[in-house]
Write an enzyme that holds these catalytic residues in place. Structure first.
Site, PDB file in Angstrom:
ATOM      1  N   GLY A 294       0.288  -0.882   0.027  1.00  0.00           N
ATOM      2  CA  GLY A 294       0.130   0.436  -0.095  1.00  0.00           C
ATOM      3  C   GLY A 294       0.822   1.426  -0.082  1.00  0.00           C
TER       4      GLY A 294
ATOM      5  N   LEU B  47       6.256   2.215   4.814  1.00  0.00           N
ATOM      6  CA  LEU B  47       7.584   2.645   3.975  1.00  0.00           C
ATOM      7  C   LEU B  47       8.005   3.535   4.968  1.00  0.00           C
ATOM      8  CD1 LEU B  47       5.632   1.445   0.927  1.00  0.00           C
ATOM      9  CD2 LEU B  47       7.775   0.149   2.071  1.00  0.00           C
TER      10      LEU B  47
ATOM     11  N   HIS C 120      -4.800   1.770   7.455  1.00  0.00           N
ATOM     12  CA  HIS C 120      -2.955   2.160   7.288  1.00  0.00           C
ATOM     13  C   HIS C 120      -3.631   3.355   6.947  1.00  0.00           C
ATOM     14  CE1 HIS C 120       0.619   2.231   8.046  1.00  0.00           C
ATOM     15  NE2 HIS C 120       0.837   2.059   6.515  1.00  0.00           N
TER      16      HIS C 120
HETATM   17 ZN    ZN Z   1       2.956   3.544   5.917  1.00  0.00          ZN
END
Ligand code: ZN
Length: 190
Positions: free
Chosen positions: A71, A116, A157
Protein backbone atom coordinates in the site's frame (compact mmCIF):
# COMPACT_ATOMS: atom_id res chain seq x y z
CA UNK A 1 3.44 -11.03 11.50
CA UNK A 2 1.42 -8.89 9.15
CA UNK A 3 3.62 -7.24 6.60
CA UNK A 4 1.76 -4.00 6.04
CA UNK A 5 3.52 -1.89 3.43
CA UNK A 6 5.90 -4.82 3.24
CA UNK A 7 8.98 -3.59 4.95
CA UNK A 8 9.91 -6.49 7.19
CA UNK A 9 11.06 -8.92 4.50
CA UNK A 10 13.94 -6.91 3.13
CA UNK A 11 16.82 -8.58 4.93
CA UNK A 12 16.06 -11.87 3.22
CA UNK A 13 15.69 -10.08 -0.11
CA UNK A 14 19.02 -8.36 0.29
CA UNK A 15 20.77 -11.72 0.41
CA UNK A 16 18.67 -13.22 -2.32
CA UNK A 17 18.56 -10.50 -4.95
CA UNK A 18 20.90 -7.48 -4.87
CA UNK A 19 19.23 -5.84 -7.88
CA UNK A 20 15.79 -6.08 -6.26
CA UNK A 21 17.25 -4.59 -3.07
CA UNK A 22 18.82 -1.72 -5.05
CA UNK A 23 15.41 -0.96 -6.62
CA UNK A 24 13.83 -1.04 -3.16
CA UNK A 25 16.34 1.47 -1.79
CA UNK A 26 15.85 3.82 -4.75
CA UNK A 27 12.06 3.64 -4.26
CA UNK A 28 12.35 4.27 -0.51
CA UNK A 29 14.48 7.36 -1.22
CA UNK A 30 11.47 8.79 -3.09
CA UNK A 31 9.04 8.08 -0.25
CA UNK A 32 8.76 10.72 2.50
CA UNK A 33 10.33 9.49 5.72
CA UNK A 34 9.32 10.28 9.30
CA UNK A 35 9.36 13.05 10.58
CA UNK A 36 8.63 14.67 7.17
CA UNK A 37 5.87 17.24 7.72
CA UNK A 38 3.79 15.88 4.77
CA UNK A 39 3.13 12.75 6.82
CA UNK A 40 1.29 14.80 9.45
CA UNK A 41 -0.94 16.73 7.03
CA UNK A 42 -4.58 16.14 6.18
CA UNK A 43 -5.03 15.54 2.45
CA UNK A 44 -7.67 17.31 0.34
CA UNK A 45 -10.29 15.55 -1.80
CA UNK A 46 -9.37 14.68 -5.38
CA UNK A 47 -11.41 16.90 -7.71
CA UNK A 48 -9.90 16.31 -11.15
CA UNK A 49 -9.84 12.77 -12.53
CA UNK A 50 -7.45 13.66 -15.30
CA UNK A 51 -4.24 12.45 -16.94
CA UNK A 52 -2.18 14.04 -14.19
CA UNK A 53 -3.98 11.92 -11.57
CA UNK A 54 -3.51 8.78 -13.65
CA UNK A 55 0.21 9.51 -14.03
CA UNK A 56 0.45 9.93 -10.26
CA UNK A 57 -1.34 6.60 -9.73
CA UNK A 58 1.01 4.84 -12.17
CA UNK A 59 4.04 6.32 -10.38
CA UNK A 60 2.71 5.34 -6.95
CA UNK A 61 2.00 1.75 -8.06
CA UNK A 62 5.56 1.44 -9.40
CA UNK A 63 7.08 2.89 -6.23
CA UNK A 64 4.95 0.61 -4.05
CA UNK A 65 6.00 -2.49 -5.99
CA UNK A 66 9.68 -1.49 -6.07
CA UNK A 67 9.58 -0.79 -2.32
CA UNK A 68 8.03 -4.26 -1.75
CA UNK A 69 4.97 -2.58 -0.25
CA UNK A 70 1.32 -3.54 -0.37
CA UNK A 71 0.00 0.00 0.00
CA UNK A 72 1.12 3.61 -0.55
CA UNK A 73 -0.70 6.86 0.16
CA UNK A 74 -0.27 10.08 -1.85
CA UNK A 75 0.88 11.95 1.28
CA UNK A 76 3.86 9.57 1.39
CA UNK A 77 5.06 11.03 -1.91
CA UNK A 78 4.31 14.58 -0.77
CA UNK A 79 1.03 14.94 -2.66
CA UNK A 80 -1.73 16.12 -0.30
CA UNK A 81 -4.63 14.48 -2.13
CA UNK A 82 -6.99 11.84 -0.79
CA UNK A 83 -5.62 8.97 -2.82
CA UNK A 84 -3.90 5.68 -2.16
CA UNK A 85 -2.90 2.54 -4.02
CA UNK A 86 -3.03 -0.88 -2.41
CA UNK A 87 -3.43 -4.60 -2.92
CA UNK A 88 -7.17 -5.25 -2.66
CA UNK A 89 -6.30 -8.93 -3.19
CA UNK A 90 -3.04 -10.75 -3.80
CA UNK A 91 -2.79 -9.89 -7.49
CA UNK A 92 -5.17 -6.94 -7.58
CA UNK A 93 -3.44 -3.56 -7.23
CA UNK A 94 -5.93 -0.69 -7.30
CA UNK A 95 -6.10 3.05 -6.71
CA UNK A 96 -8.82 4.59 -4.55
CA UNK A 97 -9.49 8.33 -4.55
CA UNK A 98 -11.60 10.00 -1.87
CA UNK A 99 -11.78 6.72 0.08
CA UNK A 100 -14.23 6.21 2.89
CA UNK A 101 -14.52 3.28 5.22
CA UNK A 102 -18.29 2.95 5.15
CA UNK A 103 -18.52 -0.18 7.29
CA UNK A 104 -16.19 -1.78 9.77
CA UNK A 105 -16.56 -4.92 11.85
CA UNK A 106 -16.76 -4.61 15.60
CA UNK A 107 -14.38 -7.53 15.75
CA UNK A 108 -10.79 -6.30 15.81
CA UNK A 109 -7.37 -7.85 15.58
CA UNK A 110 -4.01 -6.68 16.96
CA UNK A 111 -1.02 -7.36 14.73
CA UNK A 112 2.41 -5.88 14.03
CA UNK A 113 2.58 -3.20 11.33
CA UNK A 114 5.42 -1.52 9.53
CA UNK A 115 5.29 1.58 7.31
CA UNK A 116 7.33 2.51 4.24
CA UNK A 117 7.71 5.99 5.79
CA UNK A 118 8.95 4.75 9.18
CA UNK A 119 11.83 2.43 8.36
CA UNK A 120 12.95 0.00 11.03
CA UNK A 121 9.84 0.33 13.21
CA UNK A 122 7.23 -2.39 13.66
CA UNK A 123 4.50 -1.83 16.26
CA UNK A 124 1.27 -3.58 17.25
CA UNK A 125 -1.85 -1.86 15.90
CA UNK A 126 -5.49 -2.76 16.56
CA UNK A 127 -7.64 -2.71 13.42
CA UNK A 128 -11.14 -3.78 12.43
CA UNK A 129 -10.99 -7.31 11.00
CA UNK A 130 -13.23 -6.49 8.02
CA UNK A 131 -14.10 -3.19 6.35
CA UNK A 132 -16.06 -1.92 3.37
CA UNK A 133 -14.11 0.69 1.45
CA UNK A 134 -15.87 3.04 -0.98
CA UNK A 135 -14.39 5.66 -3.28
CA UNK A 136 -13.51 6.26 -6.91
CA UNK A 137 -10.86 4.83 -9.18
CA UNK A 138 -8.42 7.01 -11.16
CA UNK A 139 -11.06 7.42 -13.90
CA UNK A 140 -13.69 8.73 -11.48
CA UNK A 141 -15.74 5.52 -11.48
CA UNK A 142 -17.26 4.55 -8.14
CA UNK A 143 -15.66 1.52 -6.54
CA UNK A 144 -16.46 -0.52 -3.45
CA UNK A 145 -14.34 -3.22 -1.81
CA UNK A 146 -15.25 -5.72 0.88
CA UNK A 147 -11.94 -6.40 2.59
CA UNK A 148 -10.73 -8.69 5.32
CA UNK A 149 -7.58 -9.58 7.23
CA UNK A 150 -4.40 -8.10 5.68
CA UNK A 151 -6.37 -6.27 2.96
CA UNK A 152 -8.67 -4.65 5.52
CA UNK A 153 -5.62 -3.77 7.61
CA UNK A 154 -3.71 -2.10 4.77
CA UNK A 155 -6.80 -0.11 3.68
CA UNK A 156 -7.17 1.24 7.22
CA UNK A 157 -3.43 1.99 7.36
CA UNK A 158 -3.49 3.93 4.06
CA UNK A 159 -6.72 5.72 4.94
CA UNK A 160 -5.06 6.90 8.17
CA UNK A 161 -2.18 8.40 6.13
CA UNK A 162 -4.66 10.76 4.44
CA UNK A 163 -5.48 12.23 7.86
CA UNK A 164 -1.85 12.44 8.94
CA UNK A 165 -2.25 9.48 11.30
CA UNK A 166 0.68 7.06 11.58
CA UNK A 167 1.16 3.64 13.18
CA UNK A 168 3.00 5.26 16.10
CA UNK A 169 -0.21 7.24 16.79
CA UNK A 170 -2.26 4.02 16.80
CA UNK A 171 -0.08 1.76 18.91
CA UNK A 172 0.24 1.24 22.66
CA UNK A 173 2.00 3.95 24.73
CA UNK A 174 4.84 1.49 25.46
CA UNK A 175 5.40 0.57 21.80
CA UNK A 176 5.21 4.26 20.85
CA UNK A 177 7.89 5.14 23.40
CA UNK A 178 10.16 2.37 22.11
CA UNK A 179 9.58 3.39 18.48
CA UNK A 180 10.36 7.04 19.21
CA UNK A 181 13.54 6.00 21.02
CA UNK A 182 14.63 4.24 17.82
CA UNK A 183 13.58 7.18 15.60
CA UNK A 184 14.84 10.14 17.66
CA UNK A 185 18.61 9.54 17.42
CA UNK A 186 18.27 9.70 13.62
CA UNK A 187 16.71 13.13 13.68
CA UNK A 188 19.33 15.80 13.30
CA UNK A 189 22.09 13.34 12.48
CA UNK A 190 21.45 13.23 8.79
ZN1 ZN B 1 2.45 3.76 6.05
Amino acid sequence: MTDVEGQVKHEEQEERDPEREARRRIALAQIRQYPDVALKMTARPVEEFDEELRRLVARMKLLMEDASGIGLAATQVGVLQRLFVFHAAEDDVVAVANPEIVERSEETDVDDEGCLSIQGVVVPVERALTVTLAGRDEHGTEVRYELEDIYARVAQHENDHLDGVLIIDRTTPEARREALAVLRPRIGIG
